[in-house]
Design a protein around this motif. Structure first.
Motif, mmCIF file in Angstrom:
data_model
loop_
_atom_site.group_PDB
_atom_site.id
_atom_site.type_symbol
_atom_site.label_atom_id
_atom_site.label_comp_id
_atom_site.label_asym_id
_atom_site.label_seq_id
_atom_site.Cartn_x
_atom_site.Cartn_y
_atom_site.Cartn_z
ATOM 1 N N HIS A 68 0.975 -1.117 0.223
ATOM 2 C CA HIS A 68 0.019 -0.160 -0.040
ATOM 3 C C HIS A 68 0.809 1.382 -0.136
ATOM 4 C CE1 HIS A 68 -2.929 -3.071 1.606
ATOM 5 N NE2 HIS A 68 -3.801 -2.085 0.931
ATOM 6 N N VAL A 69 0.525 2.205 -0.582
ATOM 7 C CA VAL A 69 1.326 3.445 -0.853
ATOM 8 C C VAL A 69 0.291 4.695 -0.885
ATOM 9 C CG1 VAL A 69 1.647 3.368 -3.359
ATOM 10 C CG2 VAL A 69 3.190 4.652 -2.065
ATOM 11 N N VAL A 73 -0.976 -0.577 -9.833
ATOM 12 C CA VAL A 73 -2.186 -0.115 -8.955
ATOM 13 C C VAL A 73 -3.526 -1.109 -9.231
ATOM 14 C CG1 VAL A 73 -3.877 1.699 -8.456
ATOM 15 C CG2 VAL A 73 -1.374 2.161 -9.083
ATOM 16 N N ASP A 74 -3.733 -1.748 -8.257
ATOM 17 C CA ASP A 74 -4.868 -2.539 -8.054
ATOM 18 C C ASP A 74 -6.280 -1.842 -7.902
ATOM 19 O OD1 ASP A 74 -6.622 -4.945 -8.078
ATOM 20 O OD2 ASP A 74 -6.081 -5.046 -5.843
ATOM 21 N N SER A 75 -6.054 -0.938 -6.609
ATOM 22 C CA SER A 75 -7.404 -0.030 -6.469
ATOM 23 C C SER A 75 -6.911 0.996 -5.423
ATOM 24 C CB SER A 75 -8.500 -1.069 -5.778
ATOM 25 O OG SER A 75 -7.804 -1.589 -4.426
ATOM 26 N N LEU A 76 -7.939 2.036 -5.246
ATOM 27 C CA LEU A 76 -7.805 2.911 -4.151
ATOM 28 C C LEU A 76 -8.474 2.410 -2.991
ATOM 29 C CD1 LEU A 76 -6.639 5.863 -3.549
ATOM 30 C CD2 LEU A 76 -8.977 6.577 -4.385
ATOM 31 N N VAL A 77 -7.866 2.567 -1.881
ATOM 32 C CA VAL A 77 -8.404 2.090 -0.507
ATOM 33 C C VAL A 77 -8.546 3.411 0.169
ATOM 34 C CG1 VAL A 77 -7.975 0.845 1.520
ATOM 35 C CG2 VAL A 77 -7.025 -0.138 -0.459
ATOM 36 N N GLU A 78 -9.724 3.783 0.232
ATOM 37 C CA GLU A 78 -10.293 5.027 0.994
ATOM 38 C C GLU A 78 -9.906 4.986 2.486
ATOM 39 O OE1 GLU A 78 -13.701 7.024 -0.433
ATOM 40 O OE2 GLU A 78 -13.430 6.465 -2.736
ATOM 41 N N GLY A 79 -9.389 5.939 3.033
ATOM 42 C CA GLY A 79 -9.267 6.068 4.379
ATOM 43 C C GLY A 79 -8.321 5.076 5.020
ATOM 44 N N ASN A 104 -5.883 8.492 1.612
ATOM 45 C CA ASN A 104 -6.025 6.845 1.088
ATOM 46 C C ASN A 104 -4.861 6.438 0.644
ATOM 47 O OD1 ASN A 104 -8.766 7.823 1.134
ATOM 48 N ND2 ASN A 104 -8.797 8.833 -1.014
ATOM 49 N N ALA A 105 -4.910 5.501 0.127
ATOM 50 C CA ALA A 105 -3.699 4.622 -0.143
ATOM 51 C C ALA A 105 -4.200 3.819 -1.738
ATOM 52 C CB ALA A 105 -3.334 3.402 0.839
#
Length: 157
Positions: free
Chosen positions: A114-115, A133-139, A146-147
């Motif tokens: 995660h970054v 990039v697989d997905s945006l992880v909010e919060g 985000n990451a």
């Protein structure tokens, strides 16, 4: 520029406490308190299926990468950090490449990390080494931070 070497921290190493102490100092300086493993580093490193590689330069820890492999399906890069005065010398790339190789030797099929999307130097490095990039992880880091979840798949033989 002095001599530098990548070292795998061994659980029974005589310099365990000194190395972990230096890493904790780096951890506290680089990461916000809620993202830091400084209080639990020793405990994290003693877990089965986890590893830590560090670069030693002129007798000091210049940077480190921490990773874990709960199964042969997936591994995670949990931390990658380089001291400010040792950045832009290829240490991050060397550490990440070494961790990827360790995971490949264990026949791990996918490596995740995660970054923070605003960490452009980290994003550039991860993409350079083949992470996507697989997905945006909010919060992920906090309510307003985000990451990106990124992955690298091992090549099939």
């Amino acid at each position: 520029m002095g001599s530098e070497v990548i070292v795998e921290l061994q659980r029974n190493a005589t310099d365990w406490a000194n190395v972990v102490g230096e890493i904790v100092k780096i951890e506290r300086k680089i990461f916000p308190k809620h993202e830091s493993l400084a209080r639990s580093f020793d405990e994290e490193l003693r877990k089965k299926n986890s590893g830590l590689l560090y670069i030693e330069q002129n007798g000091e820890v210049a940077g480190y990468v921490m990773y874990s492999w709960p199964s042969s399906l997936c591994a995670s890069i949990t931390k990658l950090a380089v001291k400010e005065n040792h950045r832009r010398q290829g240490h991050g790339e060397a550490l990440l490449t070494a961790a990827i190789e360790k995971c490949k030797k264990r026949r791990v099929q996918r490596i995740l990390l995660h970054v923070d999307p605003s960490r452009t130097a980290a994003m550039t490095l991860y993409k350079k080494l083949g992470f996507q990039v697989d997905s945006l992880v909010e919060g992920y880091y906090s309510a307003d931070r985000n990451a990106y979840r990124m992955y690298l798949d091992s090549e099939s033989d």
